[in-house]
Scaffold this active site. Structure first.
Site, PDB file in Angstrom:
ATOM      1  N   ASP A  30       0.823  -1.209   0.000  1.00 20.41           N
ATOM      2  CA  ASP A  30       0.000   0.000   0.000  1.00 20.41           C
ATOM      3  C   ASP A  30       0.863   1.267   0.000  1.00 20.41           C
ATOM      4  O   ASP A  30       1.971   1.271   0.529  1.00 20.41           O
ATOM      5  CB  ASP A  30      -0.910  -0.023   1.237  1.00 20.41           C
ATOM      6  CG  ASP A  30      -2.089   0.934   1.098  1.00 20.41           C
ATOM      7  OD1 ASP A  30      -2.344   1.416  -0.024  1.00 20.41           O
ATOM      8  OD2 ASP A  30      -2.742   1.189   2.116  1.00 20.41           O
ATOM      9  N   HIS A  47       2.639   3.414  -9.054  1.00 26.78           N
ATOM     10  CA  HIS A  47       2.411   1.994  -9.365  1.00 26.78           C
ATOM     11  C   HIS A  47       3.614   1.409 -10.104  1.00 26.78           C
ATOM     12  O   HIS A  47       4.023   0.281  -9.861  1.00 26.78           O
ATOM     13  CB  HIS A  47       1.140   1.817 -10.205  1.00 26.78           C
ATOM     14  CG  HIS A  47      -0.114   2.199  -9.470  1.00 26.78           C
ATOM     15  ND1 HIS A  47      -0.353   1.834  -8.170  1.00 26.78           N
ATOM     16  CD2 HIS A  47      -1.196   2.933  -9.847  1.00 26.78           C
ATOM     17  CE1 HIS A  47      -1.526   2.316  -7.770  1.00 26.78           C
ATOM     18  NE2 HIS A  47      -2.052   2.991  -8.780  1.00 26.78           N
ATOM     19  N   LEU A 109      10.772 -20.494  -4.402  1.00 27.14           N
ATOM     20  CA  LEU A 109       9.714 -19.595  -3.929  1.00 27.14           C
ATOM     21  C   LEU A 109       8.470 -19.671  -4.809  1.00 27.14           C
ATOM     22  O   LEU A 109       8.562 -19.624  -6.033  1.00 27.14           O
ATOM     23  CB  LEU A 109      10.241 -18.154  -3.922  1.00 27.14           C
ATOM     24  CG  LEU A 109       9.244 -17.083  -3.491  1.00 27.14           C
ATOM     25  CD1 LEU A 109       9.044 -17.096  -1.992  1.00 27.14           C
ATOM     26  CD2 LEU A 109       9.705 -15.703  -3.933  1.00 27.14           C
TER      27      LEU A 109
HETATM   28  C1  IPE Z   1      -5.541  -2.575  -0.256  1.00 29.88           C
HETATM   29  O1  IPE Z   1      -5.160  -1.252  -0.399  1.00 29.88           O
HETATM   30  C2  IPE Z   1      -5.466  -3.260  -1.585  1.00 29.88           C
HETATM   31  C3  IPE Z   1      -4.134  -3.440  -2.135  1.00 29.88           C
HETATM   32  C4  IPE Z   1      -3.016  -3.079  -1.557  1.00 29.88           C
HETATM   33  C5  IPE Z   1      -4.074  -4.092  -3.416  1.00 29.88           C
HETATM   34  P1  IPE Z   1      -6.226  -0.092  -0.578  1.00 29.88           P
HETATM   35  O2  IPE Z   1      -5.449   1.149  -0.743  1.00 29.88           O
HETATM   36  O3  IPE Z   1      -7.188  -0.427  -1.663  1.00 29.88           O
HETATM   37  O4  IPE Z   1      -6.978  -0.143   0.824  1.00 29.88           O
HETATM   38  P2  IPE Z   1      -7.876   0.930   1.530  1.00 29.88           P
HETATM   39  O5  IPE Z   1      -8.900   1.415   0.532  1.00 29.88           O
HETATM   40  O6  IPE Z   1      -6.978   2.042   1.956  1.00 29.88           O
HETATM   41  O7  IPE Z   1      -8.473   0.206   2.699  1.00 29.88           O
HETATM   42  C1  IPE Z   2      -1.365   0.317  -3.400  1.00 30.64           C
HETATM   43  O1  IPE Z   2      -1.185   1.692  -3.453  1.00 30.64           O
HETATM   44  C2  IPE Z   2      -1.677  -0.287  -4.756  1.00 30.64           C
HETATM   45  C3  IPE Z   2      -3.109  -0.633  -4.957  1.00 30.64           C
HETATM   46  C4  IPE Z   2      -4.031  -0.613  -4.021  1.00 30.64           C
HETATM   47  C5  IPE Z   2      -3.510  -1.011  -6.319  1.00 30.64           C
HETATM   48  P1  IPE Z   2      -2.406   2.686  -3.501  1.00 30.64           P
HETATM   49  O2  IPE Z   2      -2.749   2.934  -4.926  1.00 30.64           O
HETATM   50  O3  IPE Z   2      -3.519   2.221  -2.636  1.00 30.64           O
HETATM   51  O4  IPE Z   2      -1.750   3.997  -2.882  1.00 30.64           O
HETATM   52  P2  IPE Z   2      -2.387   4.948  -1.792  1.00 30.64           P
HETATM   53  O5  IPE Z   2      -2.817   4.089  -0.643  1.00 30.64           O
HETATM   54  O6  IPE Z   2      -3.529   5.665  -2.441  1.00 30.64           O
HETATM   55  O7  IPE Z   2      -1.275   5.862  -1.432  1.00 30.64           O
HETATM   56 MG    MG Z   3      -3.989   2.446  -0.670  1.00 33.10          MG
END
Ligand code: IPE
Ligand code: IPE
Ligand code: MG
Length: 223
Positions: A30, A47, A109
């Protein structure tokens, strides 16, 4: 799930520590978007940089001797996001199929990619599959055991995660492996996913190694 500060613990190859290396590590990757914003870049760049962090994590996991690495790459709820981020997800499906073919015969792995994944949705599908067996007379409801449910999930045959790591400072599960993580250890790290590196991975493993897993019983140290 108490937060702990991130600290680096050098892993020494002492036998008792090697024994405690988690067999299965699951990561909620995240903070890509916030990483990009902090650097004045579009979210999509976060990303892209996140993919490099995945490569580092795979290398670190293999080096430490982890057997399964599960990465949460796109949740079922992430479709709520703007189409720009969805497009990236659609590309990944092809790459995943390709990678699966290329690595079919590999040993070492096992990388599990949770893509378009939602834990509650997975449980709904499992319950439907089990209900169908009951309806067809192939299963007695009294024979439904924890193994029946585990065996109907997407993770069938994969051991439960020993350790779950979440980056970006959020301390929630966000619908990731709710059944499978019933007894997992959690490590929450403040860094955004694109900054995740070998030291962060080994720091989390170090925290895991120092934990006392009791599974409802008594501490091995106390008995
Ligand atoms: C959880 O992250 C999903 C992934 C890391 C793929 P999100 O960014 O979607 O989660 P929330 O919305 O903050 O709970
Ligand atoms: C995690 O990073 C990747 C996915 C959930 C696809 P985010 O895109 O959720 O990044 P933040 O949490 O908005 O910073
Ligand atoms: Mg996120």
């Amino acid at each position: 799930m108490a937060a702990e500060t991130h600290r680096s613990v050098a892993l020494t190859p002492r036998d008792e520590q090697l024994e405690r290396v988690p067999q299965h590590v699951a990561i909620i990757m995240d903070g890509n978007g916030r990483w990009a914003v902090r650097h004045g870049l579009p979210r999509i760049e976060g990303h892209r940089r996140g993919v490099e962090a995945v490569r580092r994590a795979v290398r670190s996991a293999a080096e430490v001797g982890v057997r399964y690495l599960t990465i949460y790459s796109f949740s079922a709820e992430n479709w709520r996001r703007p189409a720009q981020e969805e497009g990236l997800a659609a590309d990944i499906t092809g790459l995943l199929n390709e990678a699966e073919e290329l690595t079919r015969a590999n040993t070492g792995l096992n990388l599990v990619v949770a893509f378009n994944y939602g834990g509650r949705q997975e449980i709904v599908r499992a319950v439907r599959a089990i209900a169908r067996q009951v309806k067809d007379g192939r299963l007695d409801p009294d024979d439904i055991a924890m193994e029946t449910i585990a065996g109907a999930l997407d993770t069938q045959g994969i051991p439960d995660p020993d350790l779950v790591i979440r980056t970006s400072g959020e301390q929630r599960v966000s619908n990731f492996l709710p059944w499978q993580t019933a007894y997992s250890e959690f490590v929450f790290l403040p860094d955004f996913w694109p900054d995740f590196d070998d030291a962060a991975f080994k720091g989390a493993i170090g925290q895991y190694v120092s934990r006392d897993r009791r599974f409802g019983g008594l501490s091995a140290k106390a008995s």
